[in-house]
Structures are given as C-alpha cells and as structure tokens.
Design a protein around this motif. Structure first.
Motif, PDB file in Angstrom:
ATOM      1  N   THR A  36      70.780  84.884  29.672  1.00 43.21           N
ATOM      2  CA  THR A  36      70.870  83.579  30.321  1.00 43.21           C
ATOM      3  C   THR A  36      70.454  82.460  29.359  1.00 43.21           C
ATOM      4  O   THR A  36      71.055  81.388  29.350  1.00 43.21           O
ATOM      5  CB  THR A  36      69.992  83.554  31.577  1.00 43.21           C
ATOM      6  OG1 THR A  36      70.376  84.634  32.425  1.00 43.21           O
ATOM      7  CG2 THR A  36      70.163  82.262  32.346  1.00 43.21           C
ATOM      8  N   LYS A  37      69.455  82.705  28.532  1.00 44.01           N
ATOM      9  CA  LYS A  37      69.050  81.710  27.535  1.00 44.01           C
ATOM     10  C   LYS A  37      70.170  81.453  26.535  1.00 44.01           C
ATOM     11  O   LYS A  37      70.405  80.318  26.126  1.00 44.01           O
ATOM     12  CB  LYS A  37      67.798  82.174  26.803  1.00 44.01           C
ATOM     13  CG  LYS A  37      66.547  82.070  27.622  1.00 44.01           C
ATOM     14  CD  LYS A  37      65.352  82.545  26.835  1.00 44.01           C
ATOM     15  CE  LYS A  37      64.099  82.542  27.691  1.00 44.01           C
ATOM     16  NZ  LYS A  37      62.926  83.068  26.952  1.00 44.01           N
TER      17      LYS A  37
ATOM     18  N   LEU B 128      73.481  78.169  23.678  1.00 45.44           N
ATOM     19  CA  LEU B 128      74.535  78.309  22.674  1.00 45.44           C
ATOM     20  C   LEU B 128      75.932  78.508  23.241  1.00 45.44           C
ATOM     21  O   LEU B 128      76.882  78.661  22.484  1.00 45.44           O
ATOM     22  CB  LEU B 128      74.203  79.504  21.758  1.00 45.44           C
ATOM     23  CG  LEU B 128      72.862  79.446  21.037  1.00 45.44           C
ATOM     24  CD1 LEU B 128      72.606  80.744  20.291  1.00 45.44           C
ATOM     25  CD2 LEU B 128      72.841  78.272  20.083  1.00 45.44           C
ATOM     26  N   ASN B 129      76.061  78.559  24.564  1.00 46.87           N
ATOM     27  CA  ASN B 129      77.348  78.812  25.224  1.00 46.87           C
ATOM     28  C   ASN B 129      77.923  80.166  24.798  1.00 46.87           C
ATOM     29  O   ASN B 129      79.111  80.306  24.519  1.00 46.87           O
ATOM     30  CB  ASN B 129      78.330  77.677  24.932  1.00 46.87           C
ATOM     31  CG  ASN B 129      79.363  77.525  26.034  1.00 46.87           C
ATOM     32  OD1 ASN B 129      79.170  77.990  27.142  1.00 46.87           O
ATOM     33  ND2 ASN B 129      80.455  76.876  25.722  1.00 46.87           N
TER      34      ASN B 129
ATOM     35  N   ALA C  54      78.910  93.014  23.692  1.00 43.69           N
ATOM     36  CA  ALA C  54      79.713  91.977  23.048  1.00 43.69           C
ATOM     37  C   ALA C  54      79.120  90.610  23.365  1.00 43.69           C
ATOM     38  O   ALA C  54      78.848  90.303  24.530  1.00 43.69           O
ATOM     39  CB  ALA C  54      81.154  92.037  23.537  1.00 43.69           C
ATOM     40  N   PHE C  55      78.901  89.813  22.319  1.00 44.97           N
ATOM     41  CA  PHE C  55      78.439  88.442  22.462  1.00 44.97           C
ATOM     42  C   PHE C  55      79.652  87.544  22.251  1.00 44.97           C
ATOM     43  O   PHE C  55      80.192  87.479  21.155  1.00 44.97           O
ATOM     44  CB  PHE C  55      77.357  88.124  21.425  1.00 44.97           C
ATOM     45  CG  PHE C  55      76.145  88.993  21.551  1.00 44.97           C
ATOM     46  CD1 PHE C  55      75.156  88.704  22.463  1.00 44.97           C
ATOM     47  CD2 PHE C  55      75.994  90.112  20.747  1.00 44.97           C
ATOM     48  CE1 PHE C  55      74.038  89.499  22.577  1.00 44.97           C
ATOM     49  CE2 PHE C  55      74.881  90.913  20.843  1.00 44.97           C
ATOM     50  CZ  PHE C  55      73.899  90.611  21.774  1.00 44.97           C
ATOM     51  N   VAL C  56      80.065  86.839  23.303  1.00 46.06           N
ATOM     52  CA  VAL C  56      81.306  86.068  23.284  1.00 46.06           C
ATOM     53  C   VAL C  56      80.983  84.582  23.309  1.00 46.06           C
ATOM     54  O   VAL C  56      80.334  84.091  24.238  1.00 46.06           O
ATOM     55  CB  VAL C  56      82.188  86.434  24.500  1.00 46.06           C
ATOM     56  CG1 VAL C  56      83.452  85.613  24.515  1.00 46.06           C
ATOM     57  CG2 VAL C  56      82.501  87.918  24.495  1.00 46.06           C
TER      58      VAL C  56
ATOM     59  N   ILE D   7      81.808  80.199  31.833  1.00 46.80           N
ATOM     60  CA  ILE D   7      82.213  81.312  32.686  1.00 46.80           C
ATOM     61  C   ILE D   7      81.237  81.372  33.848  1.00 46.80           C
ATOM     62  O   ILE D   7      80.031  81.407  33.646  1.00 46.80           O
ATOM     63  CB  ILE D   7      82.188  82.642  31.903  1.00 46.80           C
ATOM     64  CG1 ILE D   7      83.197  82.602  30.762  1.00 46.80           C
ATOM     65  CG2 ILE D   7      82.479  83.814  32.823  1.00 46.80           C
ATOM     66  CD1 ILE D   7      83.143  83.803  29.848  1.00 46.80           C
ATOM     67  N   ASP D   8      81.777  81.378  35.076  1.00 42.77           N
ATOM     68  CA  ASP D   8      80.943  81.454  36.266  1.00 42.77           C
ATOM     69  C   ASP D   8      81.028  82.856  36.833  1.00 42.77           C
ATOM     70  O   ASP D   8      82.045  83.245  37.403  1.00 42.77           O
ATOM     71  CB  ASP D   8      81.397  80.417  37.303  1.00 42.77           C
ATOM     72  CG  ASP D   8      80.458  80.336  38.481  1.00 42.77           C
ATOM     73  OD1 ASP D   8      79.317  80.848  38.385  1.00 42.77           O
ATOM     74  OD2 ASP D   8      80.850  79.769  39.511  1.00 42.77           O
ATOM     75  N   PHE D   9      79.952  83.632  36.649  1.00 37.72           N
ATOM     76  CA  PHE D   9      79.935  85.024  37.129  1.00 37.72           C
ATOM     77  C   PHE D   9      79.785  85.105  38.635  1.00 37.72           C
ATOM     78  O   PHE D   9      80.145  86.097  39.251  1.00 37.72           O
ATOM     79  CB  PHE D   9      78.783  85.791  36.486  1.00 37.72           C
ATOM     80  CG  PHE D   9      78.914  85.934  35.003  1.00 37.72           C
ATOM     81  CD1 PHE D   9      80.072  86.398  34.427  1.00 37.72           C
ATOM     82  CD2 PHE D   9      77.860  85.580  34.176  1.00 37.72           C
ATOM     83  CE1 PHE D   9      80.189  86.545  33.058  1.00 37.72           C
ATOM     84  CE2 PHE D   9      77.963  85.725  32.804  1.00 37.72           C
ATOM     85  CZ  PHE D   9      79.127  86.205  32.247  1.00 37.72           C
TER      86      PHE D   9
END
Length: 96
Positions: free
Chosen positions: A14-15, A20-21, A80-82, A90-92
């Motif tokens: 979440t941080k 950093l998006n 994976a860091f996207v 992106i809204d989970f």
C-alpha cells in the motif's frame, strides 16, 4: 497460455501504491514480463510503464504434533511490481 494474477494487499504494498504508483501482484511462476504486462492492461485498462519481478523463495516449516515432528515447506512464488502511467491507478475494491 493463461496466467494467474492476484493483487498483494499488505502495508508495504500500500505504501508503494501511494508513494510511487507501483502495484504489487502475485503471478504464476512461469509468467514472463510481456505476459504480465498484457494481462494487467487487459484486466484493469491501464498503461503499464515498467515491470519488475522477484521470485519469493519457499520457507521451511515444522511443528510438533501428537505423532511427532512434522516438517515441510511452502512453495516458491513470483511477485510482480507494476508501475502504471502517471495519473492512472488501479482500484482493487471496485468489484466487491
């Protein structure tokens, strides 16, 4: 080939999203970066800028039971860091 993608929702992930998006996903161990990019762009409708991957090793586990010591291990998996384009997110929680 179909690959599985699940979001990782932890405090550290979440941080990364806020600062950093960068969004974190648990993906299939045999998936490559191009497959991950294509799948995320299709599922969430965002432009992927960069993908970093890491293989998380399995951990050894043991516990005491009535029948004695049981030993085993957890499976290794790929993270994976996207990074998505500026201004996109992106809204989970939208599908709940």
């Amino acid at each position: 080939m179909d690959i599985t993608i699940k979001p990782v929702i932890t405090e550290q992930a979440t941080k990364l999203q806020e600062r950093l998006n960068v969004y974190t996903f648990r993906v299939s161990p045999d998936a490559d970066k191009n497959q991950i990019r294509h799948t995320i762009e299709q599922l969430y409708g965002v432009k992927v800028v960069r993908i970093n991957t890491a293989v998380v090793r399995g951990k050894n586990k043991s516990r005491w039971t009535k029948s004695g010591l049981l030993r085993g291990n957890t499976a290794k998996w790929k993270k994976a860091f996207v990074s998505v384009a500026e201004g996109q997110n992106i809204d989970f929680y939208s599908n709940i």
